[in-house]
Write a protein that holds these residues in place. Sequence first.
Motif, PDB file in Angstrom:
ATOM      1  N   VAL A   1      27.732   6.368 -35.722  1.00 29.52           N
ATOM      2  CA  VAL A   1      26.815   6.961 -36.695  1.00 29.52           C
ATOM      3  C   VAL A   1      27.364   8.296 -37.185  1.00 29.52           C
ATOM      4  N   LEU A   2      27.842   9.118 -36.274  1.00 27.17           N
ATOM      5  CA  LEU A   2      28.413  10.408 -36.663  1.00 27.17           C
ATOM      6  C   LEU A   2      29.568  10.239 -37.635  1.00 27.17           C
ATOM      7  N   LEU A   3      30.435   9.251 -37.420  1.00 27.90           N
ATOM      8  CA  LEU A   3      31.643   9.090 -38.223  1.00 27.90           C
ATOM      9  C   LEU A   3      31.433   8.256 -39.485  1.00 27.90           C
ATOM     10  N   THR A   4      30.208   7.881 -39.784  1.00 24.34           N
ATOM     11  CA  THR A   4      29.962   7.044 -40.962  1.00 24.34           C
ATOM     12  C   THR A   4      30.450   7.691 -42.258  1.00 24.34           C
ATOM     13  N   PRO A   5      30.114   8.947 -42.565  1.00 25.03           N
ATOM     14  CA  PRO A   5      30.581   9.513 -43.843  1.00 25.03           C
ATOM     15  C   PRO A   5      32.094   9.577 -43.960  1.00 25.03           C
ATOM     16  N   VAL A   6      32.776  10.061 -42.926  1.00 25.90           N
ATOM     17  CA  VAL A   6      34.229  10.218 -43.027  1.00 25.90           C
ATOM     18  C   VAL A   6      34.926   8.865 -43.032  1.00 25.90           C
ATOM     19  N   THR A   7      34.364   7.873 -42.333  1.00 30.36           N
ATOM     20  CA  THR A   7      34.955   6.539 -42.361  1.00 30.36           C
ATOM     21  C   THR A   7      34.905   5.954 -43.768  1.00 30.36           C
ATOM     22  N   GLY A   8      33.773   6.112 -44.450  1.00 29.66           N
ATOM     23  CA  GLY A   8      33.687   5.627 -45.821  1.00 29.66           C
ATOM     24  C   GLY A   8      34.718   6.270 -46.724  1.00 29.66           C
TER      25      GLY A   8
ATOM     26  N   ASP B   1      28.481 -11.171 -43.496  1.00 28.82           N
ATOM     27  CA  ASP B   1      27.751 -10.938 -42.252  1.00 28.82           C
ATOM     28  C   ASP B   1      26.448 -11.717 -42.350  1.00 28.82           C
ATOM     29  N   PRO B   2      26.067 -12.468 -41.316  1.00 27.55           N
ATOM     30  CA  PRO B   2      24.811 -13.222 -41.401  1.00 27.55           C
ATOM     31  C   PRO B   2      23.582 -12.334 -41.411  1.00 27.55           C
ATOM     32  N   ALA B   3      23.693 -11.104 -40.904  1.00 27.60           N
ATOM     33  CA  ALA B   3      22.534 -10.211 -40.851  1.00 27.60           C
ATOM     34  C   ALA B   3      22.971  -8.789 -41.177  1.00 27.60           C
ATOM     35  N   PRO B   4      23.355  -8.500 -42.410  1.00 23.32           N
ATOM     36  CA  PRO B   4      23.811  -7.149 -42.741  1.00 23.32           C
ATOM     37  C   PRO B   4      22.735  -6.110 -42.473  1.00 23.32           C
ATOM     38  N   GLY B   5      23.183  -4.962 -41.983  1.00 22.89           N
ATOM     39  CA  GLY B   5      22.260  -3.895 -41.609  1.00 22.89           C
ATOM     40  C   GLY B   5      21.815  -3.954 -40.177  1.00 22.89           C
ATOM     41  N   GLY B   6      22.249  -4.996 -39.439  1.00 30.96           N
ATOM     42  CA  GLY B   6      21.875  -5.113 -38.033  1.00 30.96           C
ATOM     43  C   GLY B   6      22.942  -4.514 -37.138  1.00 30.96           C
ATOM     44  N   GLY B   7      23.156  -5.152 -35.994  1.00 27.63           N
ATOM     45  CA  GLY B   7      24.205  -4.699 -35.092  1.00 27.63           C
ATOM     46  C   GLY B   7      23.823  -3.461 -34.311  1.00 27.63           C
ATOM     47  N   ALA B   8      24.846  -2.693 -33.920  1.00 27.87           N
ATOM     48  CA  ALA B   8      24.649  -1.571 -33.019  1.00 27.87           C
ATOM     49  C   ALA B   8      23.736  -0.500 -33.587  1.00 27.87           C
ATOM     50  N   ALA B   9      23.671  -0.367 -34.914  1.00 25.50           N
ATOM     51  CA  ALA B   9      22.824   0.665 -35.510  1.00 25.50           C
ATOM     52  C   ALA B   9      21.359   0.477 -35.146  1.00 25.50           C
ATOM     53  N   GLN B  10      20.952  -0.768 -34.872  1.00 28.20           N
ATOM     54  CA  GLN B  10      19.565  -1.015 -34.528  1.00 28.20           C
ATOM     55  C   GLN B  10      19.211  -0.487 -33.146  1.00 28.20           C
ATOM     56  N   VAL B  11      20.222  -0.168 -32.351  1.00 27.97           N
ATOM     57  CA  VAL B  11      19.994   0.299 -30.988  1.00 27.97           C
ATOM     58  C   VAL B  11      20.517   1.724 -30.799  1.00 27.97           C
TER      59      VAL B  11
ATOM     60  N   VAL C   1      34.927  -7.302 -46.875  1.00 31.27           N
ATOM     61  CA  VAL C   1      34.566  -6.552 -45.676  1.00 31.27           C
ATOM     62  C   VAL C   1      33.922  -7.527 -44.697  1.00 31.27           C
ATOM     63  N   ILE C   2      34.502  -7.654 -43.524  1.00 35.11           N
ATOM     64  CA  ILE C   2      33.952  -8.517 -42.476  1.00 35.11           C
ATOM     65  C   ILE C   2      33.189  -7.636 -41.505  1.00 35.11           C
ATOM     66  N   GLY C   3      31.878  -7.726 -41.546  1.00 34.17           N
ATOM     67  CA  GLY C   3      31.022  -6.914 -40.694  1.00 34.17           C
ATOM     68  C   GLY C   3      30.060  -6.093 -41.512  1.00 34.17           C
ATOM     69  N   GLY C   4      28.752  -6.256 -41.250  1.00 31.22           N
ATOM     70  CA  GLY C   4      27.729  -5.579 -42.038  1.00 31.22           C
ATOM     71  C   GLY C   4      26.936  -4.549 -41.265  1.00 31.22           C
ATOM     72  N   GLY C   5      27.537  -3.937 -40.221  1.00 34.71           N
ATOM     73  CA  GLY C   5      26.916  -2.780 -39.603  1.00 34.71           C
ATOM     74  C   GLY C   5      27.091  -1.564 -40.495  1.00 34.71           C
ATOM     75  N   ILE C   6      26.754  -0.383 -39.985  1.00 33.61           N
ATOM     76  CA  ILE C   6      26.826   0.791 -40.845  1.00 33.61           C
ATOM     77  C   ILE C   6      28.260   1.106 -41.270  1.00 33.61           C
ATOM     78  N   ILE C   7      29.244   0.779 -40.425  1.00 33.65           N
ATOM     79  CA  ILE C   7      30.632   1.037 -40.802  1.00 33.65           C
ATOM     80  C   ILE C   7      31.055   0.078 -41.912  1.00 33.65           C
ATOM     81  N   GLY C   8      30.725  -1.198 -41.787  1.00 33.21           N
ATOM     82  CA  GLY C   8      31.036  -2.142 -42.851  1.00 33.21           C
ATOM     83  C   GLY C   8      30.301  -1.821 -44.138  1.00 33.21           C
ATOM     84  N   LEU C   9      29.033  -1.414 -44.017  1.00 35.95           N
ATOM     85  CA  LEU C   9      28.247  -1.116 -45.211  1.00 35.95           C
ATOM     86  C   LEU C   9      28.784   0.104 -45.951  1.00 35.95           C
TER      87      LEU C   9
END
Length: 527
Positions: free
Chosen positions: A434-441, A107-117, A82-90
């Motif tokens: 954020v809304l689509l996180t469950p269905v994306t997983g 990802d150099p900083a998993p858990g970061g990205g757009a979710a932080q904002v 998985v390339i990308g450690g935002g909420i969708i990648g996680l």
Amino acid sequence: MHASAEDGATATAPPHHDAPHRPPHGARPGAVSPDSPAEAARRPTPDGAPPTTAAPAPGATVEHRPDSAGVAASDVRCDVLVIGGGIIGLVTAWRAAQRGLRTVLADPAPGGGAAQVAAGMLAAVTETHFGEETLLGLNLASARRYPDFVAELTEASGQPTGYRACGTLAVALDSDDRAQLRDLHALQQRCGLDARWLTGRECRRLEPLLAPGVRGGVWVEGDHQVDPRLLAAALLTACRRAGVTFRHSWARRLTLAGAGDTRAAAEHAAGRRATGAVLADGARVAAGQVVLAGGSLSGRLAGLPADVVPPVRPVKGQLLRLRVPAPLAAAGPFLSRTVRAVVRGGQIYLVPRANGELIVGATTEEVGWDTTVTAGGLYELLRDAHEVLPGVTELELVETLAGLRPGSPDNAPLLGPSPLPGLVLATGHHRNGVLLTPVTGDVLADVLTTGELPPYARPFTPLRFPPAPAPATAPARETANGAPAPPPYDAPPPYDTSPVAPAGPAPAPVPDRPAPATRPTDAPQEP
């Protein structure tokens, strides 16, 4: 013009044992290397070389970081990269590991990205827009999953997610705003949604601190909220406990097998297959399948054939984090639920947190990779918030934030197999990440184990878009003054300090393709 920023900073998140990794001051976190595809295509690439060591057994928690010399600890082989450690990648990595797949996340900083904002609105109904009825179905499906999803995630991680079933109130300030909100309410009714029209007096009965000028509103009992920072931290812990291996490094280049290393091969996916990636720390990750979940940077991964590059662009959003002072909090809730408002035709939202914070957002700006927090953007947010909720000027200013949403041509995500065998996409979630996180997983877990999209997700296949034409030449990108443009993953500012602006001068807008006109409605959040 404001909109939600669901899918992109700076004050430290509440402490957790597995809080998202935060880079040092000046770092620009992201999963995709700064190299552009054109620049990487000019370098020789020994694609197809096997890795040197095998991945750990499933269930083992392993994290690889470069040593002091920048040399990778080892190369790895896995089922899914998985390339990308935002909420969708996680969430993709977590679900893949639960299905028994050996999973590596880069990802150099998993858990970061757009979710932080992101504000974290789960606004399937109040985010309804004309022409997006198909997306509405996916949003509703994910919203229905949220209670069970957060319960499972909390049990798996031992951490809270900040989920609140509080409902959402959308209000209008003048007659023109009320007419616009009435049109939206009529659309909601045609779609069979649970949305009830209220008078101004009824709105103030629900939220007594609303301005006296509120002319009417729509009450949506089923639109709730979650705290994206807590959600990201919980997903990070759940991934670790499920045995996901983390590589804290950029993905510098996608590796391919077949069709040689010619210019034609670089432009076309025919006869090729994704086999993994080379990381910035020198490690090679060989994978049976690669998931590209790089947010707004997904189209900038080096090594992607030109006819596979996803049509994802950055959409900037600015927002504020405020805090209710103790004397005000002692008098009762400042707001009891999410409030959205139409103000002079534009949109604004106010999202109260259980910890006393109030999120105010968000602008929607088509300005390329710029993540500068501007006086004008903050002024518009505070001006409109004050008109809706006059007491907002008494709150403490905690943070000013800016980030990038991954926009797509139709504002809907790209989910599932790409034209390149072995490459799966999970990007382009725009305002609904954020809304689509469950269905994306759930969708990605099905794709990774069966190779097929479930029927309800087929309208969101990446194959719905024609391939982008390959450029005749590959000139280096430059800013307006002729200097080389900053790395493309310039979205989130440093998370350890006040995110007023990223290090260095702000980049000039660099859209990869013409962007669609911005609607005068609340479009993305989660920058």
